[in-house]
Design a protein around this motif. Sequence first.
Motif, mmCIF file in Angstrom:
data_model
loop_
_atom_site.group_PDB
_atom_site.id
_atom_site.type_symbol
_atom_site.label_atom_id
_atom_site.label_comp_id
_atom_site.label_asym_id
_atom_site.label_seq_id
_atom_site.Cartn_x
_atom_site.Cartn_y
_atom_site.Cartn_z
ATOM 1 N N PHE A 128 1.037 -1.242 0.082
ATOM 2 C CA PHE A 128 -0.417 0.804 0.102
ATOM 3 C C PHE A 128 0.899 1.225 -0.108
ATOM 4 O O PHE A 128 1.832 1.114 0.641
ATOM 5 C CB PHE A 128 -1.127 -0.153 1.374
ATOM 6 C CG PHE A 128 -2.583 -0.866 1.350
ATOM 7 C CD1 PHE A 128 -2.112 -1.917 -0.351
ATOM 8 C CD2 PHE A 128 -2.806 -0.784 2.648
ATOM 9 C CE1 PHE A 128 -3.320 -2.459 0.492
ATOM 10 C CE2 PHE A 128 -2.844 -2.041 2.511
ATOM 11 C CZ PHE A 128 -3.888 -2.462 1.048
ATOM 12 N N PRO A 129 0.655 2.213 -0.959
ATOM 13 C CA PRO A 129 1.166 3.317 -0.885
ATOM 14 C C PRO A 129 1.205 3.936 0.856
ATOM 15 O O PRO A 129 -0.015 4.072 0.848
ATOM 16 C CB PRO A 129 0.167 4.883 -1.770
ATOM 17 C CG PRO A 129 -0.943 4.049 -1.701
ATOM 18 C CD PRO A 129 -0.740 1.895 -2.293
ATOM 19 N N LYS A 130 2.277 4.531 0.706
ATOM 20 C CA LYS A 130 1.945 4.984 2.808
ATOM 21 C C LYS A 130 2.086 6.907 2.491
ATOM 22 O O LYS A 130 0.899 7.166 3.391
ATOM 23 C CB LYS A 130 3.745 5.000 3.255
ATOM 24 C CG LYS A 130 3.848 3.377 3.325
ATOM 25 C CD LYS A 130 2.890 3.285 4.128
ATOM 26 C CE LYS A 130 3.930 1.583 4.383
ATOM 27 N NZ LYS A 130 3.901 0.788 2.979
ATOM 28 N N ASN A 131 2.119 7.888 1.845
ATOM 29 C CA ASN A 131 1.455 8.667 1.586
ATOM 30 C C ASN A 131 1.823 9.636 0.035
ATOM 31 O O ASN A 131 2.473 8.980 -0.474
ATOM 32 C CB ASN A 131 3.028 10.030 2.435
ATOM 33 C CG ASN A 131 2.546 9.048 3.806
ATOM 34 O OD1 ASN A 131 2.381 9.802 4.308
ATOM 35 N ND2 ASN A 131 4.339 8.392 4.181
ATOM 36 N N VAL A 132 0.586 10.223 0.234
ATOM 37 C CA VAL A 132 0.830 11.668 -1.191
ATOM 38 C C VAL A 132 1.169 12.374 -0.801
ATOM 39 O O VAL A 132 0.086 13.036 0.411
ATOM 40 C CB VAL A 132 -0.896 11.032 -1.802
ATOM 41 C CG1 VAL A 132 -0.986 11.970 -2.982
ATOM 42 C CG2 VAL A 132 -0.745 9.097 -2.328
ATOM 43 N N THR A 133 1.601 12.926 -1.232
ATOM 44 C CA THR A 133 1.982 14.379 -1.332
ATOM 45 C C THR A 133 0.723 14.923 -1.626
ATOM 46 O O THR A 133 -0.004 15.661 -2.132
ATOM 47 C CB THR A 133 3.578 15.485 -1.916
ATOM 48 O OG1 THR A 133 4.329 14.369 -1.833
ATOM 49 C CG2 THR A 133 3.227 16.043 -1.972
ATOM 50 N N PRO A 134 0.838 16.156 0.052
ATOM 51 C CA PRO A 134 -1.057 16.860 -0.198
ATOM 52 C C PRO A 134 -0.650 18.461 -0.832
ATOM 53 O O PRO A 134 0.336 18.893 -1.196
ATOM 54 C CB PRO A 134 -0.201 16.905 0.774
ATOM 55 C CG PRO A 134 0.112 17.310 1.493
ATOM 56 C CD PRO A 134 1.346 16.041 1.288
ATOM 57 N N PHE A 135 -1.545 19.070 -1.422
ATOM 58 C CA PHE A 135 -1.736 20.067 -2.255
ATOM 59 C C PHE A 135 -2.365 21.664 -1.252
ATOM 60 O O PHE A 135 -3.273 20.862 -0.950
ATOM 61 C CB PHE A 135 -0.634 20.600 -3.537
ATOM 62 C CG PHE A 135 -3.086 19.984 -4.182
ATOM 63 C CD1 PHE A 135 -3.469 21.159 -4.462
ATOM 64 C CD2 PHE A 135 -2.740 18.791 -4.367
ATOM 65 C CE1 PHE A 135 -5.040 21.005 -4.924
ATOM 66 C CE2 PHE A 135 -4.274 18.806 -4.764
ATOM 67 C CZ PHE A 135 -5.299 19.790 -5.031
ATOM 68 N N MET A 136 -1.956 22.461 -0.931
ATOM 69 C CA MET A 136 -3.013 23.767 -0.848
ATOM 70 C C MET A 136 -3.502 24.478 -1.447
ATOM 71 O O MET A 136 -3.200 24.024 -2.817
ATOM 72 C CB MET A 136 -2.423 24.977 0.292
ATOM 73 C CG MET A 136 -1.530 23.936 1.387
ATOM 74 S SD MET A 136 -2.556 22.708 2.511
ATOM 75 C CE MET A 136 -2.526 24.013 3.264
ATOM 76 N N ASP A 137 -4.450 25.174 -0.903
ATOM 77 C CA ASP A 137 -5.094 26.676 -2.158
ATOM 78 C C ASP A 137 -5.754 25.929 -3.311
ATOM 79 O O ASP A 137 -5.535 26.062 -3.675
ATOM 80 C CB ASP A 137 -4.240 26.788 -2.825
ATOM 81 C CG ASP A 137 -3.338 27.636 -1.543
ATOM 82 O OD1 ASP A 137 -3.648 27.961 -0.599
ATOM 83 O OD2 ASP A 137 -1.444 28.497 -1.664
ATOM 84 N N VAL A 138 -7.026 24.909 -2.827
ATOM 85 C CA VAL A 138 -7.941 23.829 -3.617
ATOM 86 C C VAL A 138 -8.559 25.359 -4.295
ATOM 87 O O VAL A 138 -9.186 25.214 -3.276
ATOM 88 C CB VAL A 138 -7.673 22.710 -2.705
ATOM 89 C CG1 VAL A 138 -8.899 22.034 -3.622
ATOM 90 C CG2 VAL A 138 -7.117 21.923 -2.635
#
Length: 432
Positions: free
Chosen positions: A213-223
């Motif tokens: 399983f993938p551990k993390n996905v990089t988040p982004f702000m200002d959606v």
Amino acid sequence: MNQLDVNLMHPVEQINVIIGRIYRSGMTTTSGGNISIRDDNGDIWITPSGVDKGSLTTKDIMCVKKDGTIVGPHKPSSEYPFHKAIFEARPELRAIIHAHPPGLVAFSIARKVPNTNIIPQARFICGEIGYAPYGCPGSEDLGKKIAKEFENPKYRAVIMENHGVVLGGTDMMDAYQRFETLEFCCRTIVAAGKLGNVNTLTDDQISQYIDMFPKNVTPFMDVEYPSDERAIRTDMVKMIRRACDQGLMISTYGTVSVRWRDDDFLITPRDVARWDITPSDLVQIKNGMSEAGKTPSRSVALHQRIYQMNPHINSIISTQPVNLMAHAVSGQKFDVRTIPESWIFLQDVPTIPFGSLYSDVEGMAEMFNHNRVVLVANDCVVVTGDKLLNTFDYLEVAEFSANSLVMAASVGELQPMGDKEIDELRIAFNVK
């Protein structure tokens, strides 16, 4: 509403929602089944005796106070004794579901416990399963026998000999998801048995799968949520609920994504009950990053790669309908050359090895250059299309066809169309 919201409802609302869902899903009858909740005061809220499950309201739900006083317009369920006995045996359990769904009843009649290792998540959701000897319905004897099984802390689900099943949970959604997943396993095992052998996974296979399983996905702000993006969210939620209503998806598994702009897309979140997903639960994926504050489906990397490699694909659904999973679990070929319309819509459907969903993302994504539907052994079916409605239609056609093949296995040897007939279909319907 999301999963947490259901558990924050008053007990009478929770019971009304869940018993209605169980009834509409064909997992209990008008008179059968009962569910209960024990609140912080020690009072037990429970479905009434002899009231139509199809028209139950919150006003019909009964309360048996801690001192034994009964509050409400009806009699409590006749099975109240074993609900009370289980709550006494297992103080950490706060909700109980008892019903007679066909798959689980089949196992109770055969006096067998299902092996839930047919798909990875079921073992963790269902846990080890107990087996209670027969007791007369509504009797103190039955209550004692079931409570004795629940004295084993490993059990949150117990098959009742020649009766049905009873399940406990730390809250109502915990109990319901266990119930729904266990019935799915039973129906899949029964259907797979008609096709051939039932292939189960080892604990090591499941552990190795989870490690991928993938551990993390990089988040982004200002959606940003422009109107076209919000429209996609609304459409996705409608289709997810439709899939649940039609038995194509259960609360514990099912991933839907839709391309938004270029290779950016929206996808279902992880660990949110599929029945109760709202537009705000869906996760925007932009430039390979995930909308901050949300956790996307574990298969997000595969969906992203499919979109990148296949510009003609704009929607993906991966799920676990019973009859398609019967083929995935039995190893029996899902042969759509048996029905002209099925082949026209789906073309040939390959089955690839268990674990491919995470171990070979590149190879699997490439398959959709020439395949519309792919089965993954003991895992899921992945369906693609140029828009969400078409993808859902292909899923429906695939499951209907799989159901026909399961039924046909009890009638006689399958007789698929030959190459001549397939070539004729290619020409007539311009299938490449």
